[in-house]
Design a protein around this motif. Structure first.
Motif, PDB file in Angstrom:
ATOM      1  N   ARG A  63       0.839  -1.207   0.000  1.00  7.83           N
ATOM      2  CA  ARG A  63       0.000   0.000   0.000  1.00  7.83           C
ATOM      3  C   ARG A  63       0.871   1.253   0.000  1.00  7.83           C
ATOM      4  N   LYS A  64       1.977   1.219   0.741  1.00  6.14           N
ATOM      5  CA  LYS A  64       2.879   2.371   0.789  1.00  6.14           C
ATOM      6  C   LYS A  64       3.584   2.610  -0.539  1.00  6.14           C
ATOM      7  N   LEU A  65       3.686   1.553  -1.363  1.00 14.51           N
ATOM      8  CA  LEU A  65       4.267   1.697  -2.704  1.00 14.51           C
ATOM      9  C   LEU A  65       3.256   2.230  -3.714  1.00 14.51           C
ATOM     10  N   GLY A  66       2.003   2.394  -3.278  1.00 18.98           N
ATOM     11  CA  GLY A  66       0.971   2.882  -4.185  1.00 18.98           C
ATOM     12  C   GLY A  66       0.133   1.784  -4.813  1.00 18.98           C
ATOM     13  N   ILE A  67       0.314   0.556  -4.358  1.00 21.14           N
ATOM     14  CA  ILE A  67      -0.511  -0.552  -4.851  1.00 21.14           C
ATOM     15  C   ILE A  67      -1.765  -0.558  -3.987  1.00 21.14           C
ATOM     16  N   VAL A  68      -2.761   0.228  -4.407  1.00 22.33           N
ATOM     17  CA  VAL A  68      -3.908   0.482  -3.540  1.00 22.33           C
ATOM     18  C   VAL A  68      -5.205  -0.166  -4.017  1.00 22.33           C
ATOM     19  N   ASP A  69      -5.300  -0.539  -5.284  1.00 18.57           N
ATOM     20  CA  ASP A  69      -6.558  -1.104  -5.781  1.00 18.57           C
ATOM     21  C   ASP A  69      -6.415  -2.567  -6.204  1.00 18.57           C
ATOM     22  N   VAL A  70      -5.424  -3.241  -5.637  1.00 21.03           N
ATOM     23  CA  VAL A  70      -5.169  -4.657  -5.905  1.00 21.03           C
ATOM     24  C   VAL A  70      -5.529  -5.438  -4.648  1.00 21.03           C
ATOM     25  N   PRO A  71      -6.282  -6.529  -4.772  1.00 20.31           N
ATOM     26  CA  PRO A  71      -6.565  -7.340  -3.590  1.00 20.31           C
ATOM     27  C   PRO A  71      -5.283  -7.941  -3.017  1.00 20.31           C
ATOM     28  N   LEU A  72      -5.081  -7.748  -1.726  1.00 22.31           N
ATOM     29  CA  LEU A  72      -3.918  -8.263  -1.008  1.00 22.31           C
ATOM     30  C   LEU A  72      -4.412  -9.066   0.183  1.00 22.31           C
ATOM     31  N   ILE A  73      -3.665 -10.105   0.550  1.00 24.08           N
ATOM     32  CA  ILE A  73      -4.017 -10.867   1.728  1.00 24.08           C
ATOM     33  C   ILE A  73      -2.739 -11.350   2.407  1.00 24.08           C
ATOM     34  N   CYS A  74      -2.782 -11.412   3.725  1.00 27.98           N
ATOM     35  CA  CYS A  74      -1.649 -11.905   4.510  1.00 27.98           C
ATOM     36  C   CYS A  74      -2.077 -13.161   5.257  1.00 27.98           C
ATOM     37  N   ALA A  75      -1.145 -14.080   5.395  1.00 30.22           N
ATOM     38  CA  ALA A  75      -1.390 -15.312   6.141  1.00 30.22           C
ATOM     39  C   ALA A  75      -0.105 -15.705   6.857  1.00 30.22           C
ATOM     40  N   GLN A  76      -0.253 -16.592   7.827  1.00 31.04           N
ATOM     41  CA  GLN A  76       0.921 -17.081   8.545  1.00 31.04           C
ATOM     42  C   GLN A  76       1.445 -18.338   7.866  1.00 31.04           C
ATOM     43  N   GLU A  77       2.749 -18.368   7.685  1.00 31.59           N
ATOM     44  CA  GLU A  77       3.427 -19.532   7.116  1.00 31.59           C
ATOM     45  C   GLU A  77       3.376 -20.675   8.133  1.00 31.59           C
ATOM     46  N   LEU A  78       3.469 -21.902   7.652  1.00 27.21           N
ATOM     47  CA  LEU A  78       3.516 -23.052   8.547  1.00 27.21           C
ATOM     48  C   LEU A  78       4.723 -22.951   9.478  1.00 27.21           C
ATOM     49  N   ASP A  79       4.531 -23.371  10.714  1.00 31.26           N
ATOM     50  CA  ASP A  79       5.595 -23.341  11.713  1.00 31.26           C
ATOM     51  C   ASP A  79       6.331 -24.683  11.681  1.00 31.26           C
ATOM     52  N   VAL A  80       7.263 -24.812  10.754  1.00 32.03           N
ATOM     53  CA  VAL A  80       7.995 -26.056  10.554  1.00 32.03           C
ATOM     54  C   VAL A  80       9.332 -25.974  11.277  1.00 32.03           C
ATOM     55  N   ALA A  81       9.635 -27.000  12.056  1.00 36.18           N
ATOM     56  CA  ALA A  81      10.901 -27.039  12.798  1.00 36.18           C
ATOM     57  C   ALA A  81      12.080 -26.936  11.836  1.00 36.18           C
ATOM     58  N   GLY A  82      13.015 -26.054  12.152  1.00 38.43           N
ATOM     59  CA  GLY A  82      14.214 -25.891  11.336  1.00 38.43           C
ATOM     60  C   GLY A  82      14.052 -24.980  10.130  1.00 38.43           C
ATOM     61  N   ALA A  83      12.855 -24.445   9.910  1.00 36.07           N
ATOM     62  CA  ALA A  83      12.638 -23.546   8.761  1.00 36.07           C
ATOM     63  C   ALA A  83      13.355 -22.217   8.987  1.00 36.07           C
ATOM     64  N   MET A  84      13.687 -21.564   7.887  1.00 38.15           N
ATOM     65  CA  MET A  84      14.342 -20.257   7.960  1.00 38.15           C
ATOM     66  C   MET A  84      13.435 -19.273   8.712  1.00 38.15           C
ATOM     67  N   PRO A  85      13.973 -18.547   9.693  1.00 38.06           N
ATOM     68  CA  PRO A  85      13.162 -17.594  10.450  1.00 38.06           C
ATOM     69  C   PRO A  85      13.004 -16.253   9.730  1.00 38.06           C
ATOM     70  N   ARG A  86      12.009 -15.492  10.175  1.00 34.74           N
ATOM     71  CA  ARG A  86      11.772 -14.098   9.749  1.00 34.74           C
ATOM     72  C   ARG A  86      11.672 -13.954   8.226  1.00 34.74           C
ATOM     73  N   VAL A  87      10.858 -14.777   7.597  1.00 41.31           N
ATOM     74  CA  VAL A  87      10.730 -14.756   6.136  1.00 41.31           C
ATOM     75  C   VAL A  87       9.335 -14.289   5.734  1.00 41.31           C
ATOM     76  N   VAL A  88       9.295 -13.368   4.775  1.00 42.62           N
ATOM     77  CA  VAL A  88       8.053 -12.968   4.119  1.00 42.62           C
ATOM     78  C   VAL A  88       8.110 -13.523   2.707  1.00 42.62           C
ATOM     79  N   ARG A  89       7.054 -14.246   2.343  1.00 38.76           N
ATOM     80  CA  ARG A  89       6.939 -14.804   0.991  1.00 38.76           C
ATOM     81  C   ARG A  89       5.820 -14.101   0.253  1.00 38.76           C
ATOM     82  N   VAL A  90       5.956 -14.057  -1.077  1.00 42.09           N
ATOM     83  CA  VAL A  90       4.977 -13.393  -1.933  1.00 42.09           C
ATOM     84  C   VAL A  90       4.585 -14.341  -3.060  1.00 42.09           C
TER      85      VAL A  90
END
Length: 120
Positions: A63-90
């Motif tokens: 939204r801060k980049l100006g992408i204001v009229d596109v549907p966006l959704i956020c979800a939580q990634e699976l909590d898998v043991a040993g997975a890379m921490p602090r990751v945002v996926r798109v």
């Protein structure tokens, strides 16, 4: 015009809203630039964040980049043991004439290790 999907990810150094905005903004900008896209080419964007990220919604950076009229959704990634921490996926759905094989998936920094098969 075909519908295509573009993947990407970034690992954050810390869970702070400003840092998330900066890093997710850089990821989205790189996805758009590498694929010669404008915001109007976006159909929808899914964001996931690992369970250790909770300072902000990754979509706020879009939204801060100006992408204001596109549907966006956020979800939580699976909590898998040993997975890379602090990751945002798109996962962005786009309109593009590019063949699927020519879509540039973007994995920034340490997140490139997540998908060595498609990270550029």
């Amino acid at each position: 015009m075909a519908v295509r999907a573009v993947r990407g990810a970034v690992q954050l150094e810390r869970d702070e809203a400003g840092h998330m905005d900066e890093q997710v903004g850089a990821l989205l900008t790189e996805i758009l630039e590498r694929n010669d896209l404008a915001a109007d080419d976006l159909i929808s964007v899914w964001f996931t964040a690992t369970p250790d990220l909770h300072s902000d919604f990754p979509a706020a950076a879009a939204r801060k980049l100006g992408i204001v009229d596109v549907p966006l959704i956020c979800a939580q990634e699976l909590d898998v043991a040993g997975a890379m921490p602090r990751v945002v996926r798109v996962l962005a759905h786009i309109e593009s004439d590019r063949p699927r094989a020519d879509i540039a998936h973007v994995y920034l920094g340490a997140a490139a290790a997540l998908r060595k098969d498609i990270a550029q």
